[in-house]
Design a protein around this motif. Structure first.
Motif, PDB file in Angstrom:
ATOM      1  N   TRP A 106      25.447   3.028  13.991  1.00 44.92           N
ATOM      2  CA  TRP A 106      25.431   3.554  12.624  1.00 44.92           C
ATOM      3  C   TRP A 106      26.822   3.514  11.996  1.00 44.92           C
ATOM      4  CZ3 TRP A 106      22.131   8.706  12.400  1.00 44.92           C
ATOM      5  CH2 TRP A 106      20.809   8.416  12.769  1.00 44.92           C
ATOM      6  N   LEU A 107      27.806   4.060  12.706  1.00 41.07           N
ATOM      7  CA  LEU A 107      29.141   4.186  12.119  1.00 41.07           C
ATOM      8  C   LEU A 107      29.888   2.857  12.083  1.00 41.07           C
ATOM      9  CD1 LEU A 107      30.396   7.663  13.363  1.00 41.07           C
ATOM     10  CD2 LEU A 107      28.935   7.058  11.433  1.00 41.07           C
ATOM     11  N   ARG A 108      29.513   1.948  12.956  1.00 39.41           N
ATOM     12  CA  ARG A 108      30.086   0.604  12.876  1.00 39.41           C
ATOM     13  C   ARG A 108      29.569  -0.112  11.635  1.00 39.41           C
ATOM     14  NH1 ARG A 108      29.158  -0.463  17.616  1.00 39.41           N
ATOM     15  NH2 ARG A 108      31.214  -0.182  18.566  1.00 39.41           N
ATOM     16  N   ALA A 109      28.308   0.102  11.305  1.00 41.39           N
ATOM     17  CA  ALA A 109      27.688  -0.577  10.158  1.00 41.39           C
ATOM     18  C   ALA A 109      28.276  -0.107   8.834  1.00 41.39           C
ATOM     19  CB  ALA A 109      26.175  -0.352  10.171  1.00 41.39           C
ATOM     20  N   ASN A 110      28.625   1.193   8.735  1.00 41.68           N
ATOM     21  CA  ASN A 110      29.155   1.682   7.452  1.00 41.68           C
ATOM     22  C   ASN A 110      30.680   1.715   7.402  1.00 41.68           C
ATOM     23  OD1 ASN A 110      29.926   3.950   8.915  1.00 41.68           O
ATOM     24  ND2 ASN A 110      28.466   5.346   7.931  1.00 41.68           N
ATOM     25  N   GLY A 111      31.333   1.183   8.431  1.00 45.73           N
ATOM     26  CA  GLY A 111      32.786   1.097   8.428  1.00 45.73           C
ATOM     27  C   GLY A 111      33.501   2.346   8.913  1.00 45.73           C
ATOM     28  N   GLU A 112      32.760   3.408   9.231  1.00 41.20           N
ATOM     29  CA  GLU A 112      33.407   4.651   9.646  1.00 41.20           C
ATOM     30  C   GLU A 112      34.026   4.552  11.036  1.00 41.20           C
ATOM     31  OE1 GLU A 112      34.190   7.883   8.519  1.00 41.20           O
ATOM     32  OE2 GLU A 112      34.063   6.701   6.683  1.00 41.20           O
ATOM     33  N   LEU A 113      33.474   3.720  11.898  1.00 41.56           N
ATOM     34  CA  LEU A 113      34.046   3.588  13.234  1.00 41.56           C
ATOM     35  C   LEU A 113      35.486   3.086  13.153  1.00 41.56           C
ATOM     36  CD1 LEU A 113      32.256   2.457  16.426  1.00 41.56           C
ATOM     37  CD2 LEU A 113      34.524   1.557  15.923  1.00 41.56           C
ATOM     38  N   ASP A 114      35.723   2.087  12.322  1.00 43.32           N
ATOM     39  CA  ASP A 114      37.089   1.584  12.151  1.00 43.32           C
ATOM     40  C   ASP A 114      37.999   2.654  11.564  1.00 43.32           C
ATOM     41  OD1 ASP A 114      36.399  -0.887  13.157  1.00 43.32           O
ATOM     42  OD2 ASP A 114      36.031  -1.780  11.186  1.00 43.32           O
ATOM     43  N   ARG A 115      37.477   3.437  10.640  1.00 45.86           N
ATOM     44  CA  ARG A 115      38.294   4.484  10.030  1.00 45.86           C
ATOM     45  C   ARG A 115      38.623   5.580  11.047  1.00 45.86           C
ATOM     46  NH1 ARG A 115      34.037   3.844   6.054  1.00 45.86           N
ATOM     47  NH2 ARG A 115      34.709   2.312   4.507  1.00 45.86           N
ATOM     48  N   LEU A 116      37.673   5.876  11.911  1.00 41.26           N
ATOM     49  CA  LEU A 116      37.941   6.862  12.965  1.00 41.26           C
ATOM     50  C   LEU A 116      39.048   6.376  13.901  1.00 41.26           C
ATOM     51  CD1 LEU A 116      34.308   7.980  13.845  1.00 41.26           C
ATOM     52  CD2 LEU A 116      36.140   9.485  13.034  1.00 41.26           C
ATOM     53  N   GLU A 117      39.005   5.102  14.249  1.00 44.46           N
ATOM     54  CA  GLU A 117      40.050   4.559  15.108  1.00 44.46           C
ATOM     55  C   GLU A 117      41.405   4.582  14.420  1.00 44.46           C
ATOM     56  OE1 GLU A 117      37.721   1.617  18.170  1.00 44.46           O
ATOM     57  OE2 GLU A 117      38.700   0.700  16.437  1.00 44.46           O
ATOM     58  N   ALA A 118      41.394   4.321  13.108  1.00 42.83           N
ATOM     59  CA  ALA A 118      42.660   4.315  12.375  1.00 42.83           C
ATOM     60  C   ALA A 118      43.272   5.709  12.315  1.00 42.83           C
ATOM     61  CB  ALA A 118      42.445   3.767  10.966  1.00 42.83           C
ATOM     62  N   VAL A 119      42.447   6.732  12.099  1.00 46.24           N
ATOM     63  CA  VAL A 119      42.989   8.073  11.930  1.00 46.24           C
ATOM     64  C   VAL A 119      43.348   8.724  13.267  1.00 46.24           C
ATOM     65  CG1 VAL A 119      40.815   9.400  11.963  1.00 46.24           C
ATOM     66  CG2 VAL A 119      42.718  10.179  10.558  1.00 46.24           C
ATOM     67  N   THR A 120      42.631   8.375  14.338  1.00 41.08           N
ATOM     68  CA  THR A 120      42.935   8.967  15.643  1.00 41.08           C
ATOM     69  C   THR A 120      43.934   8.146  16.441  1.00 41.08           C
ATOM     70  OG1 THR A 120      41.113   7.825  16.770  1.00 41.08           O
ATOM     71  CG2 THR A 120      40.632   9.992  15.786  1.00 41.08           C
ATOM     72  N   GLY A 121      44.015   6.839  16.149  1.00 36.87           N
ATOM     73  CA  GLY A 121      44.898   5.973  16.930  1.00 36.87           C
ATOM     74  C   GLY A 121      44.338   5.615  18.285  1.00 36.87           C
ATOM     75  N   LEU A 122      43.083   5.946  18.548  1.00 38.10           N
ATOM     76  CA  LEU A 122      42.438   5.661  19.825  1.00 38.10           C
ATOM     77  C   LEU A 122      41.134   4.906  19.572  1.00 38.10           C
ATOM     78  CD1 LEU A 122      42.841   9.124  21.605  1.00 38.10           C
ATOM     79  CD2 LEU A 122      44.011   7.002  22.221  1.00 38.10           C
ATOM     80  N   PRO A 123      40.700   4.088  20.535  1.00 40.91           N
ATOM     81  CA  PRO A 123      39.413   3.429  20.379  1.00 40.91           C
ATOM     82  C   PRO A 123      38.275   4.440  20.395  1.00 40.91           C
ATOM     83  CG  PRO A 123      40.284   3.067  22.578  1.00 40.91           C
ATOM     84  CD  PRO A 123      41.374   3.724  21.796  1.00 40.91           C
ATOM     85  N   VAL A 124      37.261   4.189  19.587  1.00 43.51           N
ATOM     86  CA  VAL A 124      36.044   4.985  19.632  1.00 43.51           C
ATOM     87  C   VAL A 124      35.142   4.392  20.712  1.00 43.51           C
ATOM     88  CG1 VAL A 124      33.961   5.674  18.383  1.00 43.51           C
ATOM     89  CG2 VAL A 124      36.187   5.682  17.221  1.00 43.51           C
ATOM     90  N   ARG A 125      34.729   5.219  21.651  1.00 45.93           N
ATOM     91  CA  ARG A 125      33.920   4.736  22.764  1.00 45.93           C
ATOM     92  C   ARG A 125      32.435   4.911  22.459  1.00 45.93           C
ATOM     93  NH1 ARG A 125      35.822   6.525  28.614  1.00 45.93           N
ATOM     94  NH2 ARG A 125      34.738   4.559  29.036  1.00 45.93           N
ATOM     95  N   ASP A 126      31.663   3.903  22.769  1.00 46.52           N
ATOM     96  CA  ASP A 126      30.204   4.043  22.751  1.00 46.52           C
ATOM     97  C   ASP A 126      29.566   3.277  23.904  1.00 46.52           C
ATOM     98  OD1 ASP A 126      30.661   1.507  21.778  1.00 46.52           O
ATOM     99  OD2 ASP A 126      29.366   1.703  20.032  1.00 46.52           O
ATOM    100  N   THR A 127      30.405   2.699  24.752  1.00 41.81           N
ATOM    101  CA  THR A 127      29.930   2.013  25.960  1.00 41.81           C
ATOM    102  C   THR A 127      30.881   2.353  27.107  1.00 41.81           C
ATOM    103  OG1 THR A 127      31.211   0.027  25.433  1.00 41.81           O
ATOM    104  CG2 THR A 127      28.905   0.072  24.694  1.00 41.81           C
ATOM    105  N   PRO A 128      30.410   2.255  28.352  1.00 43.67           N
ATOM    106  CA  PRO A 128      31.308   2.493  29.483  1.00 43.67           C
ATOM    107  C   PRO A 128      32.343   1.377  29.598  1.00 43.67           C
ATOM    108  CG  PRO A 128      28.987   2.648  30.141  1.00 43.67           C
ATOM    109  CD  PRO A 128      29.017   2.036  28.781  1.00 43.67           C
ATOM    110  N   ARG A 129      33.463   1.686  30.211  1.00 43.64           N
ATOM    111  CA  ARG A 129      34.486   0.674  30.462  1.00 43.64           C
ATOM    112  C   ARG A 129      34.174  -0.059  31.763  1.00 43.64           C
ATOM    113  NH1 ARG A 129      38.257   2.384  34.359  1.00 43.64           N
ATOM    114  NH2 ARG A 129      37.926   4.539  35.008  1.00 43.64           N
ATOM    115  N   LEU A 130      34.758  -1.224  31.904  1.00 42.83           N
ATOM    116  CA  LEU A 130      34.654  -1.956  33.160  1.00 42.83           C
ATOM    117  C   LEU A 130      35.564  -1.311  34.204  1.00 42.83           C
ATOM    118  CD1 LEU A 130      34.727  -5.637  31.845  1.00 42.83           C
ATOM    119  CD2 LEU A 130      32.729  -4.341  32.622  1.00 42.83           C
ATOM    120  N   PRO A 131      35.252  -1.470  35.484  1.00 42.72           N
ATOM    121  CA  PRO A 131      36.101  -0.862  36.515  1.00 42.72           C
ATOM    122  C   PRO A 131      37.547  -1.329  36.470  1.00 42.72           C
ATOM    123  CG  PRO A 131      34.009  -1.563  37.464  1.00 42.72           C
ATOM    124  CD  PRO A 131      34.052  -2.108  36.070  1.00 42.72           C
ATOM    125  N   THR A 132      37.773  -2.539  35.970  1.00 42.37           N
ATOM    126  CA  THR A 132      39.133  -3.082  35.925  1.00 42.37           C
ATOM    127  C   THR A 132      39.890  -2.650  34.675  1.00 42.37           C
ATOM    128  OG1 THR A 132      38.241  -5.099  34.920  1.00 42.37           O
ATOM    129  CG2 THR A 132      38.527  -5.091  37.321  1.00 42.37           C
TER     130      THR A 132
END
Length: 270
Positions: free
Chosen positions: A124-150
């Motif tokens: 939802w938030l990726r579609a309306n551009g809010e995910l990018d804005r959240l990353e810009a204001v927090t300076g951290l990636p927004v997580r919605d999937t698990p990371r790889l072990p590496t």
């Protein structure tokens, strides 16, 4: 006639300046040219100063990476005086203004905010551009999937978690120990982590609350010392599809609950 012995370092009437082997200052017999030596020595001192400045700059950059500094998304991570607030949000009505309703006010209060979304909320938030804005204001990636072990952990360790809005599904699953996405994994772990307060705002309707399992779910969360935000004064319940078409979430009450639980945790450390 014997040739006059030349002093060491002298070639055909000249000697190398002691300041360095690469830039000689010429000395003629009976005459010393000191200006060249002074210039060479000054050059060496300038190089030493530049080296010191470069080393200090590198050390400052390394230190900034641990607290304040540019991060992915173009923002700046603020090493908030209050600590790290883990914000977890689900695909429920009202999640769209998450940035202005909760994240930016929390940053203004001194929190460093790390956002995790359920897969649907991320879509939802990726579609309306809010995910990018959240990353810009927090300076951290927004997580919605698990990371790889590496891969390195993208978020710092949270001192407090807030789940808002929490769908009925996201209330039931952590209450029963189910963690089948990244957001649920973080919440479920936080429920069992000593000294990490958790706030949950269920964005539900009257039908959700009448479900036979609902009371058990809320009781399980409270047993884990979760601060559950609910009640007619905060979030009046409506029947499905009978509530207001546009309804703002109680962001002020959510923020106040975060302040309350963290202050309580500070007064009564485990």
């Amino acid at each position: 006639m014997e040739k006059e012995a030349q002093p060491p370092g002298t070639v055909k009437g000249t000697t190398l300046c002691a300041a360095g082997p690469h830039t000689p200052s010429m000395r003629t017999t009976g005459t010393t040219v000191t200006e060249g030596c002074r210039a060479v020595r000054k050059g060496f001192r300038d190089q030493q100063r530049l080296l010191i400045v470069a080393v200090v700059a590198v050390l400052l950059c390394c230190t900034a990476g641990r607290g304040d500094g540019p991060m992915r998304g173009g923002g700046t991570v603020s090493a908030g005086s209050r600590g790290v607030l883990g914000v977890v949000s689900t695909a429920a009505d009202g999640v769209e203004p998450l940035r202005t309703g909760l994240v930016e006010p929390a940053i203004a209060l001194g929190w460093q905010v790390a956002v995790t979304l359920t897969p649907n909320a991320g879509q939802w938030l990726r579609a309306n551009g809010e995910l990018d804005r959240l990353e810009a204001v927090t300076g951290l990636p927004v997580r919605d999937t698990p990371r790889l072990p590496t891969e390195a952990r993208p978020h710092p360790v949270a001192n407090c978690y807030v789940v808002a809005p929490a769908s009925a599904n996201h209330v039931a699953k952590p209450a029963t120990g189910i963690a089948d996405n990244q957001a649920l994994t973080q919440v479920s772990e936080a429920l069992g982590t000593i000294g990490v307060p958790v706030v949950v705002f269920p964005q539900v309707n009257a039908a959700h609350v009448r479900h036979p399992a609902w009371d058990r779910h809320i009781a399980a969360l409270r047993k884990a010392d979760v601060e559950v935000i609910h009640g007619p004064d905060v979030w009046p319940l409506h029947e499905p599809r009978e509530g207001p078409a546009v309804r703002q979430l109680p962001w002020t009450a959510i923020t106040e609950s975060i302040q309350h639980v963290t202050a309580r945790a500070a007064r009564h450390p485990l």
